[in-house]
Design a protein around this motif. Structure first.
Motif, PDB file in Angstrom:
ATOM      1  N   UNK A 160       0.827  -1.205   0.000  1.00 51.70           N
ATOM      2  CA  UNK A 160       0.000   0.000   0.000  1.00 51.70           C
ATOM      3  C   UNK A 160       0.863   1.259   0.000  1.00 51.70           C
ATOM      4  N   UNK A 161       1.961   1.231   0.761  1.00 53.48           N
ATOM      5  CA  UNK A 161       2.850   2.394   0.806  1.00 53.48           C
ATOM      6  C   UNK A 161       3.472   2.664  -0.553  1.00 53.48           C
ATOM      7  N   UNK A 162       3.846   1.621  -1.257  1.00 55.97           N
ATOM      8  CA  UNK A 162       4.465   1.792  -2.574  1.00 55.97           C
ATOM      9  C   UNK A 162       3.460   2.329  -3.581  1.00 55.97           C
ATOM     10  N   UNK A 163       2.231   1.848  -3.505  1.00 51.38           N
ATOM     11  CA  UNK A 163       1.190   2.318  -4.419  1.00 51.38           C
ATOM     12  C   UNK A 163       0.850   3.785  -4.163  1.00 51.38           C
ATOM     13  N   UNK A 164       0.646   4.145  -2.902  1.00 56.05           N
ATOM     14  CA  UNK A 164       0.242   5.505  -2.561  1.00 56.05           C
ATOM     15  C   UNK A 164       1.355   6.513  -2.831  1.00 56.05           C
ATOM     16  N   UNK A 165       2.597   6.104  -2.649  1.00 56.50           N
ATOM     17  CA  UNK A 165       3.709   7.035  -2.830  1.00 56.50           C
ATOM     18  C   UNK A 165       4.059   7.263  -4.294  1.00 56.50           C
ATOM     19  N   UNK A 166       3.544   6.430  -5.195  1.00 53.51           N
ATOM     20  CA  UNK A 166       3.913   6.555  -6.612  1.00 53.51           C
ATOM     21  C   UNK A 166       2.754   6.983  -7.505  1.00 53.51           C
ATOM     22  N   UNK A 167       1.548   7.006  -7.012  1.00 52.09           N
ATOM     23  CA  UNK A 167       0.396   7.220  -7.883  1.00 52.09           C
ATOM     24  C   UNK A 167       0.277   8.657  -8.380  1.00 52.09           C
ATOM     25  N   UNK A 168       0.915   9.614  -7.715  1.00 53.45           N
ATOM     26  CA  UNK A 168       0.837  11.007  -8.152  1.00 53.45           C
ATOM     27  C   UNK A 168       1.872  11.354  -9.212  1.00 53.45           C
ATOM     28  N   UNK A 169       2.787  10.462  -9.516  1.00 51.73           N
ATOM     29  CA  UNK A 169       3.827  10.732 -10.503  1.00 51.73           C
ATOM     30  C   UNK A 169       3.300  10.375 -11.884  1.00 51.73           C
ATOM     31  N   UNK A 170       3.334  11.341 -12.804  1.00 53.52           N
ATOM     32  CA  UNK A 170       2.721  11.152 -14.123  1.00 53.52           C
ATOM     33  C   UNK A 170       3.503  10.188 -14.999  1.00 53.52           C
ATOM     34  N   UNK A 171       4.815  10.135 -14.852  1.00 46.70           N
ATOM     35  CA  UNK A 171       5.646   9.303 -15.721  1.00 46.70           C
ATOM     36  C   UNK A 171       6.101   8.016 -15.053  1.00 46.70           C
ATOM     37  N   UNK A 172       5.392   7.606 -14.011  1.00 43.42           N
ATOM     38  CA  UNK A 172       5.745   6.398 -13.264  1.00 43.42           C
ATOM     39  C   UNK A 172       4.506   5.526 -13.107  1.00 43.42           C
ATOM     40  N   UNK A 173       4.682   4.232 -13.291  1.00 44.35           N
ATOM     41  CA  UNK A 173       3.602   3.267 -13.065  1.00 44.35           C
ATOM     42  C   UNK A 173       4.162   2.086 -12.305  1.00 44.35           C
ATOM     43  N   UNK A 174       3.558   1.780 -11.170  1.00 43.58           N
ATOM     44  CA  UNK A 174       3.985   0.647 -10.344  1.00 43.58           C
ATOM     45  C   UNK A 174       2.869  -0.391 -10.349  1.00 43.58           C
ATOM     46  N   UNK A 175       3.187  -1.599 -10.798  1.00 48.95           N
ATOM     47  CA  UNK A 175       2.191  -2.666 -10.897  1.00 48.95           C
ATOM     48  C   UNK A 175       2.781  -3.960 -10.354  1.00 48.95           C
ATOM     49  N   UNK A 176       1.911  -4.934 -10.139  1.00 48.79           N
ATOM     50  CA  UNK A 176       2.360  -6.265  -9.764  1.00 48.79           C
ATOM     51  C   UNK A 176       2.689  -7.075 -11.013  1.00 48.79           C
ATOM     52  N   UNK A 177       3.405  -8.173 -10.826  1.00 46.99           N
ATOM     53  CA  UNK A 177       3.825  -8.989 -11.966  1.00 46.99           C
ATOM     54  C   UNK A 177       2.629  -9.555 -12.723  1.00 46.99           C
ATOM     55  N   UNK A 178       1.552  -9.881 -12.014  1.00 46.05           N
ATOM     56  CA  UNK A 178       0.377 -10.450 -12.671  1.00 46.05           C
ATOM     57  C   UNK A 178      -0.352  -9.426 -13.520  1.00 46.05           C
ATOM     58  N   UNK A 179      -0.053  -8.128 -13.329  1.00 47.24           N
ATOM     59  CA  UNK A 179      -0.707  -7.071 -14.093  1.00 47.24           C
ATOM     60  C   UNK A 179       0.114  -6.613 -15.293  1.00 47.24           C
ATOM     61  N   UNK A 180       1.251  -7.219 -15.526  1.00 48.73           N
ATOM     62  CA  UNK A 180       2.114  -6.799 -16.639  1.00 48.73           C
ATOM     63  C   UNK A 180       1.396  -7.005 -17.967  1.00 48.73           C
ATOM     64  N   UNK A 181       1.490  -6.005 -18.836  1.00 53.06           N
ATOM     65  CA  UNK A 181       0.830  -6.075 -20.135  1.00 53.06           C
ATOM     66  C   UNK A 181       1.782  -5.559 -21.208  1.00 53.06           C
ATOM     67  N   UNK A 182       1.573  -5.951 -22.461  1.00 52.59           N
ATOM     68  CA  UNK A 182       2.514  -5.567 -23.534  1.00 52.59           C
ATOM     69  C   UNK A 182       2.564  -4.077 -23.797  1.00 52.59           C
TER      70      UNK A 182
END
Length: 206
Positions: A160-182
């Motif tokens: 949760x800390x990693x998600x909340x701390x990165x969601x406001x950055x426009x050029x950054x996306x943090x996802x889990x491995x199961x959410x990886x897409x082409x």
């Protein structure tokens, strides 16, 4: 094949043995194009709607008399060839945009993309990626030594800390491995994968 592993300070801490079938595959441009196109098409919500001539707001009064004006005869203003009229073949919400891609093709496409990222030196493996509090400043401070202010980050499990701390950055996306897409893998200049996420990607796509 082996991939170098670095820490959050950008220093090498070892190497990781990875699957050649996932990170050492030849690039197939036609296959990657088909996989990405299908992914984007399947992500469409299909909620656009246009009006037919029966649905537009209009008057049923004849706009002008039948003869003597020099114009083509017209019965009402809702016809498709008039401004403000309905569409002859309107788009409707029930339109289906989905494209079928076999699982074997999708796996091959993901492997081709990841392999090309390795060859282009756009894929970076980090030992771990964590922040102690949900603050954007703390996340930027964690990735700044690696020079990765604009990147896709793939983790094994997204805290949760990693998600909340990165969601406001426009050029950054943090996802889990199961959410990886082409599409996301190709969209960002750099892709950062944690050590545990590499294992999950191998289990899923190799």
């Amino acid at each position: 094949m082996e991939l170098n592993v670095i820490n959050t300070q950008g220093k090498a801490v070892g190497s990781l043995q990875v699957s050649d079938s996932l990170f050492g595959r030849e690039y197939n441009e036609a296959l990657v194009h088909q996989v990405v196109t299908a992914f984007l098409a399947n992500a469409r919500s299909g909620n656009r709607a246009q009006l037919t001539r029966a649905e537009v707001k209009h008057s049923t009064k004849k706009p002008f008399r039948q003869k003597g004006t020099g114009n083509a005869r017209a019965g009402m203003t809702s016809t498709p060839n008039r401004r403000g009229g309905g569409r002859a073949f309107p788009n409707k919400p029930d339109e289906n945009f989905t494209q079928k891609v076999n699982r074997k093709m999708f796996r091959a496409g993901m492997a081709a993309i990841l392999s090309q990222l390795v060859r282009d030196e756009r894929l970076i493996v980090v030992d771990e990626l964590n922040v102690d509090s949900p603050k954007t400043k703390e996340f930027v401070g964690a990735v700044q030594p690696m020079g990765l202010e604009q990147a896709l980050f793939i983790t094994g499990e997204l805290s949760e800390n990693l998600y909340l701390s990165s969601r406001n950055l426009t050029n950054v996306l943090v996802i889990e491995a199961v959410q990886a897409d082409p599409y996301s893998l190709l969209r960002f200049k750099k892709t950062v994968i944690t050590r545990d996420a590499v294992k999950l990607l191998e289990e899923q796509w190799a």
